[in-house]
Design a protein around this motif. Structure first.
Motif, mmCIF file in Angstrom:
data_model
loop_
_atom_site.group_PDB
_atom_site.id
_atom_site.type_symbol
_atom_site.label_atom_id
_atom_site.label_comp_id
_atom_site.label_asym_id
_atom_site.label_seq_id
_atom_site.Cartn_x
_atom_site.Cartn_y
_atom_site.Cartn_z
ATOM 1 N N TYR A 504 27.502 12.451 6.310
ATOM 2 C CA TYR A 504 26.407 13.315 6.739
ATOM 3 C C TYR A 504 25.249 12.460 7.270
ATOM 4 O O TYR A 504 25.197 11.244 7.101
ATOM 5 C CB TYR A 504 25.875 14.155 5.573
ATOM 6 C CG TYR A 504 26.855 15.157 5.006
ATOM 7 C CD1 TYR A 504 26.933 16.452 5.532
ATOM 8 C CD2 TYR A 504 27.681 14.826 3.940
ATOM 9 C CE1 TYR A 504 27.822 17.379 4.999
ATOM 10 C CE2 TYR A 504 28.567 15.746 3.397
ATOM 11 C CZ TYR A 504 28.629 17.026 3.939
ATOM 12 O OH TYR A 504 29.501 17.945 3.422
ATOM 13 N N SER A 505 24.285 13.172 7.909
ATOM 14 C CA SER A 505 23.002 12.586 8.299
ATOM 15 C C SER A 505 21.906 13.595 7.991
ATOM 16 O O SER A 505 22.163 14.808 7.916
ATOM 17 C CB SER A 505 22.972 12.241 9.792
ATOM 18 O OG SER A 505 23.865 11.190 10.092
ATOM 19 N N LEU A 506 20.689 13.112 7.837
ATOM 20 C CA LEU A 506 19.532 13.994 7.647
ATOM 21 C C LEU A 506 19.063 14.501 8.997
ATOM 22 O O LEU A 506 18.956 13.720 9.954
ATOM 23 C CB LEU A 506 18.407 13.245 6.945
ATOM 24 C CG LEU A 506 18.675 12.798 5.502
ATOM 25 C CD1 LEU A 506 17.614 11.823 5.042
ATOM 26 C CD2 LEU A 506 18.725 14.003 4.574
ATOM 27 N N GLY A 511 11.244 22.423 10.263
ATOM 28 C CA GLY A 511 10.370 21.986 9.180
ATOM 29 C C GLY A 511 11.086 21.784 7.865
ATOM 30 O O GLY A 511 10.465 21.367 6.882
ATOM 31 N N ILE A 512 12.379 22.070 7.801
ATOM 32 C CA ILE A 512 13.189 21.859 6.610
ATOM 33 C C ILE A 512 14.161 20.709 6.877
ATOM 34 O O ILE A 512 14.812 20.658 7.921
ATOM 35 C CB ILE A 512 13.981 23.133 6.228
ATOM 36 C CG1 ILE A 512 13.018 24.298 5.994
ATOM 37 C CG2 ILE A 512 14.828 22.881 4.991
ATOM 38 C CD1 ILE A 512 12.029 24.090 4.877
ATOM 39 N N ILE A 513 14.268 19.778 5.930
ATOM 40 C CA ILE A 513 15.214 18.681 6.043
ATOM 41 C C ILE A 513 16.547 19.139 5.456
ATOM 42 O O ILE A 513 16.625 19.595 4.316
ATOM 43 C CB ILE A 513 14.723 17.426 5.311
ATOM 44 C CG1 ILE A 513 13.335 17.027 5.808
ATOM 45 C CG2 ILE A 513 15.706 16.274 5.514
ATOM 46 C CD1 ILE A 513 13.279 16.669 7.254
ATOM 47 N N LYS A 514 17.603 19.023 6.255
ATOM 48 C CA LYS A 514 18.939 19.375 5.800
ATOM 49 C C LYS A 514 19.880 18.199 5.999
ATOM 50 O O LYS A 514 19.574 17.248 6.727
ATOM 51 C CB LYS A 514 19.454 20.610 6.544
ATOM 52 C CG LYS A 514 18.671 21.893 6.254
ATOM 53 C CD LYS A 514 19.325 23.097 6.914
ATOM 54 C CE LYS A 514 18.573 24.391 6.574
ATOM 55 N NZ LYS A 514 19.242 25.581 7.147
ATOM 56 N N VAL A 515 21.030 18.297 5.334
ATOM 57 C CA VAL A 515 22.052 17.272 5.454
ATOM 58 C C VAL A 515 23.177 17.841 6.300
ATOM 59 O O VAL A 515 23.855 18.800 5.900
ATOM 60 C CB VAL A 515 22.572 16.845 4.066
ATOM 61 C CG1 VAL A 515 23.755 15.904 4.201
ATOM 62 C CG2 VAL A 515 21.452 16.180 3.273
ATOM 63 N N TYR A 529 26.170 22.224 7.336
ATOM 64 C CA TYR A 529 25.203 21.653 6.399
ATOM 65 C C TYR A 529 25.781 21.560 4.987
ATOM 66 O O TYR A 529 26.565 22.411 4.559
ATOM 67 C CB TYR A 529 23.922 22.489 6.383
ATOM 68 C CG TYR A 529 23.251 22.586 7.726
ATOM 69 C CD1 TYR A 529 22.730 21.460 8.343
ATOM 70 C CD2 TYR A 529 23.145 23.812 8.383
ATOM 71 C CE1 TYR A 529 22.117 21.542 9.585
ATOM 72 C CE2 TYR A 529 22.533 23.912 9.619
ATOM 73 C CZ TYR A 529 22.028 22.770 10.229
ATOM 74 O OH TYR A 529 21.427 22.867 11.449
ATOM 75 N N PHE A 530 25.357 20.547 4.288
ATOM 76 C CA PHE A 530 25.758 20.358 2.894
ATOM 77 C C PHE A 530 25.001 21.352 2.018
ATOM 78 O O PHE A 530 23.790 21.540 2.155
ATOM 79 C CB PHE A 530 25.440 18.921 2.456
ATOM 80 C CG PHE A 530 25.782 18.617 1.030
ATOM 81 C CD1 PHE A 530 27.084 18.338 0.662
ATOM 82 C CD2 PHE A 530 24.801 18.619 0.045
ATOM 83 C CE1 PHE A 530 27.401 18.051 -0.662
ATOM 84 C CE2 PHE A 530 25.107 18.333 -1.272
ATOM 85 C CZ PHE A 530 26.415 18.047 -1.634
#
Length: 607
Positions: A504-506, A511-515, A529-530
Motif C-alpha cells: 500500500y501507499s498513503l 483531507g483524509i489520509i487513507k492507505v 483502500y485498507f
C-alpha cells in the motif's frame, strides 16, 4: 592651480604627489620649475610614498584597536581576552568501546593502560586513537571481566617539560605543537630535581577567579602567536606562584580534528590489558564524534561579545547558543526556543535543537554529555533543558530548462551538469541549517543565471518528511508540520505492506489520509483502500491551510524499498512556493536520491 597649503585629507599616492607639487609650485623658489622632467620628481615620489605608507599603517593600526575591524587573529584573540573569552582549540574525536576479556587464570583485575593504541579507517585513510586514562577492570562476582564505555581519542599523546628559571624574566611556557586539544591538557609540577614530590595543577580558566586563593595550584592558558598556547601560573595572590627550580610537566593530545569523525570500527595496535585479540571481544558502543577544528577568527569575533554577555549563565536563547557553540565547536547549527512556543506547549522547558558537523543528529551519548557537562553548570535551575534532534525536510526539485543551442558554448549534457551544480550550490549556501527559508524566486534566478544560453525555466517544488517507524507492526501516531498551504490531493508516500501482506501507499482523499493498494509503486485504479479493524478507512487527517498532517492509526509491517523510512511527499500551493521551516526543522536535499533534482532540457532555436 598652485596652492601654498597641503590637503592633508588626501591619502592616495597620486593625490599626495599632486598636493606636494602644487605646494612647491606655489613657492617663489620653484614657480618656473618643471617637476616632471627633473630629479625633483623622484624626490617627490619618495615623499609621497612615505606619506602614503604612514597613512596606511596608521589606518591599519587604528583598525586593529577594535575587535570588529581587526583583521589579524592575534588582535582578535587579545581583544577577546579582555572579555575573558579564549578561542576554542581543535577538538579530538572521541569514541567509546566495550570489552569482554577472557584472561588465563583468575586475576583480581585487569588494567587497560593509558596510551593503549587503536586504529580505524575512513574511506581508506587510517587514523590512530589512544586511551587518555587508565581503566581498571575488576573481576565480577561471576568471574567475568567487562569494561564498558572505554573512551579512546584520535591523535597522539605528547609530553613537554620546563624548568623554572627565576632569573630569566622573559621565560615562557609555550606548548610547541599545533593542533593541540586543550581539553586533554594536564599539568603537573615537581618541586625540584632533588625533590620528586609532584603536584597536579587545575585549569584556572575553568574556575571563578574570585574563588582562587594564593595557595591554589592552578595554571592559566592563553592562545598566542601562530595559534599555539602558552601556560602561565599564579602570582601568589591569585594562584600559587612557582619557585626557582620547579619542573613543569605538560601532557596533551595532538589531533586532526574533524577528519576522524564517524570512525566506527576499531582494531588494537597491540595488546589490550596485556592480552591479545584472541582473549577479548571488542565492540564499538559509540562511534567517534566531537572532533572539530580550531575556532575561526570570524567565529571568535561573533561569539566573544555574546559569551561576555552570558557570563557563563544560560538565561536567554542567545546565552544557550553562545555557550554551546563555545563548548562544542562540532555543532554546525543550533536553534533554541521556549516551551511556550512548542507544539504542544510545555511550560518550564527550553528546547535546544542541534545539528553536528557532517551529520543529521548527535548520538544519545553525545547529547547526554552536553546536558551533564555543559548545561548542568550553566542552566537556570527552574528551567529544564531538552536536547532534540533536527527534523529534516527534503526538497524535490523538477525543472524544465529552455535554452538556445546556438548561443550555448557547451553541449547539452555539460549545461545540464552546470544547472545541477547551481541548484546544489543554492541548497548548500541558503539551506541545511536552522531558520533558513527556501525562496523559490532565488532558485529560479540561479538556474537562469547558470549560462547565457538559458532562456527560462519552469520549476516545480515538492518536499517530504521521512517517517521512521518506532517498531514495525505496531500502531503509532505521527505528526508532520509542513508549515505551508498544501495542494489538495498532492500527498503521496513510498510503499509498505500492511497486516494483510498487501503493498500500500498513503494517499490524500479530501483531507483524509487513507492507505491505498499499489502495484509497482503506482496506486491502483480504481483505488482499493485498507480497512481498519473498526471498519473505517481513516488513517489520519491533513489541514491544507497549515500543512499539518496527523496519522493516528498508522501500522506498517514492512517497508518495500528496504530502507528504514517511509517518504511522505506533499506539493505546496502554486501561490506560495516559498517554504519556511519551523523551530527544529531544517530544509535540505538528499544527494543520493535521484528524484531530488530532476532536470529536463529543451532546445529552443528562434528563427
Amino acid at each position: 592651480m598652485a596652492s601654498n597649503k597641503l590637503q592633508i585629507t588626501d591619502l592616495e599616492f597620486d593625490q599626495i604627489k599632486s598636493n606636494l607639487k602644487s605646494y612647491l609650485s606655489a613657492q617663489t623658489q620653484f614657480q618656473d620649475y618643471d617637476f616632471e622632467g627633473s630629479g625633483m620628481s623622484v624626490l617627490i615620489d619618495m615623499l609621497a610614498y612615505n606619506t602614503h605608507y604612514t597613512g596606511y599603517y596608521a589606518n591599519m593600526l587604528g583598525n586593529e584597536m577594535f575587535m570588529d575591524s581587526s583583521s589579524l587573529r592575534e588582535s582578535v584573540v587579545s581583544h577577546a581576552k579582555h572579555l575573558n573569552v579564549m578561542p576554542t582549540s581543535v577538538r579530538t574525536p572521541t569514541a567509546k568501546l566495550d570489552f569482554t576479556f577472557t584472561p588465563a587464570g583468575t586475576p583480581t583485575s585487569l588494567t587497560i593502560a593509558k596510551d593503549t593504541k587503536f586504529t580505524s579507517s575512513i574511506n581508506g585513510v587510517s587514523y590512530k586513537f589512544v586511551t587518555n586514562t587508565t581503566t581498571s577492570v575488576p573481576r565480577s562476582a561471576t568471574g567475568t571481566y567487562t569494561a564498558t564505555g572505554v573512551e579512546i581519542k584520535e591523535g597522539k599523546i605528547l609530553n613537554k617539560s620546563y624548568t623554572v628559571n627565576a632569573s630569566d624574566t622573559a621565560q615562557r611556557f609555550i606548548i610547541p605543537n599545533a593542533n593541540v586539544d586543550t581539553t586533554t591538557l594536564s599539568v603537573t609540577v615537581q618541586n625540584s630535581s632533588s625533590d620528586s614530590t609532584v603536584y597536579t595543577y587545575s585549569n584556572g580558566c575553568n574556575i571563578d577567579v574570585t574563588t582562587i586563593k594564593g595557595t591554589d595550584k592552578v595554571f592559566f592558558l592563553q592562545e598566542v602567536e601562530s595559534q599555539k598556547y602558552e601556560i602561565t601560573f599564579g602570582d601568589g595572590a591569585v594562584g600559587k606562584q612557582l619557585s626557582d627550580g620547579n619542573i613543569i610537566f605538560i601532557e596533551y593530545i595532538v589531533t586532526g580534528g574533524t577528519l576522524a569523525n564517524k570512525a566506527s570500527t576499531f582494531t588494537a595496535s597491540g595488546s589490550v590489558a596485556g592480552l591479545t585479540s584472541a582473549n577479548y571481544i571488542l565492540t564499538t558502543s559509540t562511534d567517534a564524534t566531537g572532533g572539530a577544528d580550531i575556532q575561526t577568527t570570524p567565529s571568535l569575533k561573533f561569539l566573544a561579545p555574546k559569551l561576555y554577555q552570558a557570563q557563563k549563565r544560560a538565561t536567554t536563547k542567545d546565552d544557550y547558543k553562545a555557550i554551546l557553540l563555545e563548548q562544542r565547536p562540532d555543532i554546525e547549527s543550533i536553534t533554541v526556543y521556549g516551551g511556550e512556543d512548542a507544539d504542544p506547549v510545555q511550560y518550564g522547558k527550553v528546547f535546544i535543537a542541534v545539528k553536528p558537523v557532517g551529520s543529521a543528529s548527535f548520538s544519545t551519548a553525545a547529547k547526554t554529555a552536553i546536558k551533564t557537562d555543559i548545561l548542568k553548570s550553566s542552566n537556570v535551575v527552574t528551567v529544564i533543558p531538552e536536547l532534540i534532534d533536527p527534523i529534516m525536510y527534503y526538497l524535490l526539485i523538477e525543472t524544465t530548462v529552455n535554452y538556445d543551442p546556438v548561443t550555448n558554448l557547451t553541449n547539452e549534457n555539460t549545461l545540464k551538469t552546470n544547472i545541477n551544480t547551481s541548484i546544489q550550490n543554492y541548497f548548500q549556501t541558503n539551506l541545511e541549517k536552522f531558520d533558513q527559508k527556501f525562496r523559490y524566486s532565488k532558485l529560479v534566478q540561479d538556474i537562469d543565471n547558470t549560462n547565457n544560453s538559458v532562456r527560462n525555466n519552469k520549476t516545480t517544488v515538492k518536499y517530504q518528511q521521512r517517517i521512521i517507524p518506532g517498531e514495525l507492526g505496531l500502531t503509532s501516531t505521527y505528526t508532520m508540520n509542513f508549515n505551508n498551504v498544501i495542494t489538495e490531493g498532492s500527498i503521496v508516500s513510498t510503499s509498505f505492506t500492511a497486516s494483510d501482506g498487501i503493498t500500500y501507499s498513503l494517499v490524500d482523499v479530501g483531507g483524509i489520509i487513507k492507505v491505498a493498494k499499489t502495484t509497482s509503486g503506482v496506486v491502483d485504479s480504481p483505488a482499493v483502500y485498507f480497512t481498519l479493524p473498526d471498519g473505517t478507512q481513516n488513517q489520519g487527517t491533513i489541514d491544507y491551510t497549515t500543512g499539518k498532517v496527523v496519522l493516528n492509526n498508522f501500522n506498517p509491517y514492512t517497508i518495500t524499498d528496504a530502507t528504514a523510512n517511509i517518504k511522505f511527499t506533499v506539493t505546496p500551493s502554486v501561490n506560495n512556493n516559498d517554504i519556511t521551516p519551523l523551530r527544529e526543522q531544517i530544509l535540505t536535499y538528499d544527494v543520493t536520491d535521484t528524484e531530488s533534482i530532476v532536470i529536463n532540457m529543451v532546445a529552443e532555436t528562434i528563427i
